[in-house]
Scaffold this active site. Structure first.
Site, short mmCIF file in Angstrom:
data_model
loop_
_atom_site.label_atom_id
_atom_site.label_comp_id
_atom_site.label_asym_id
_atom_site.label_seq_id
_atom_site.Cartn_x
_atom_site.Cartn_y
_atom_site.Cartn_z
N ASN A 129 0.73 -1.38 0.26
CA ASN A 129 -0.11 0.08 -0.16
C ASN A 129 0.63 1.14 0.54
OD1 ASN A 129 -1.64 2.26 0.43
ND2 ASN A 129 -2.79 0.86 2.10
N TYR A 136 2.15 8.27 5.62
CA TYR A 136 2.38 7.43 7.11
C TYR A 136 3.95 8.72 7.95
CZ TYR A 136 -1.33 4.69 6.95
OH TYR A 136 -3.04 4.16 6.29
#
Length: 163
Positions: A129, A136
């Protein structure tokens, strides 16, 4: 679709949101190519989240439309001697991504962690992902490469409990 992140409302889920939660869980499972693994029902979510308080659920809304959700719970670090927040899911519908809503939910959880004396916020991310990993890292998150997640599933739990 571009939305102003000031239009975002983050609220605690209520019992009447259970069908929305399940629908959003099915959407994230489809995105993660894991639809066949969803066995949750409205009844199991109602019991786990609202009756037994095993997890907390947040609903993200824009203009009174549910656009996403977050499920989190508290864990504990023996080394730190404090609790932390573990994020099970953060999901924003595809057409609402890229509007800053993901950052807003992390800010919300960071404020909650700070207020409650939590020293960590942790979550897992699928290796493939890349968009999420990039996001993040932009928050300052670092992967815990030296740790491997292990899991006992229901079959193994039953087997182990009968020894």
């Amino acid at each position: 679709m571009r939305e102003n992140k000031n239009n975002l409302v983050i609220r605690n889920a209520k019992e009447e949101d259970v069908s929305t939660l399940l629908s959003l869980i099915k959407e994230i499972a489809e995105y993660e190519k894991m639809s066949d693994q969803v066995i949750a029902t409205e009844e199991t979510l109602m019991e786990s989240i609202f009756k037994n308080n095993r997890a907390n659920a947040l609903i993200l809304e824009v203009d009174n439309k549910e656009i996403g959700y977050c499920i989190y719970f508290y864990n504990f670090s023996t080394f730190i001697g404090r609790s932390g927040i573990y994020i099970e899911d953060i999901f924003i519908k595809k057409e609402y991504r890229g509007n800053g809503f993901g950052s807003e939910i992390f800010k919300f959880l960071a404020r909650k962690a700070k207020e409650e004396g939590c020293k960590r916020i942790e979550w897992s991310c699928l290796d493939w992902n890349e968009p999420s990993i990039k996001f993040y890292k932009s928050l300052g998150a670092v992967p815990m490469d030296e740790w491997t997640v292990y899991r006992l599933t229901e079959k193994e739990i039953i087997k182990l409990s009968e020894i």
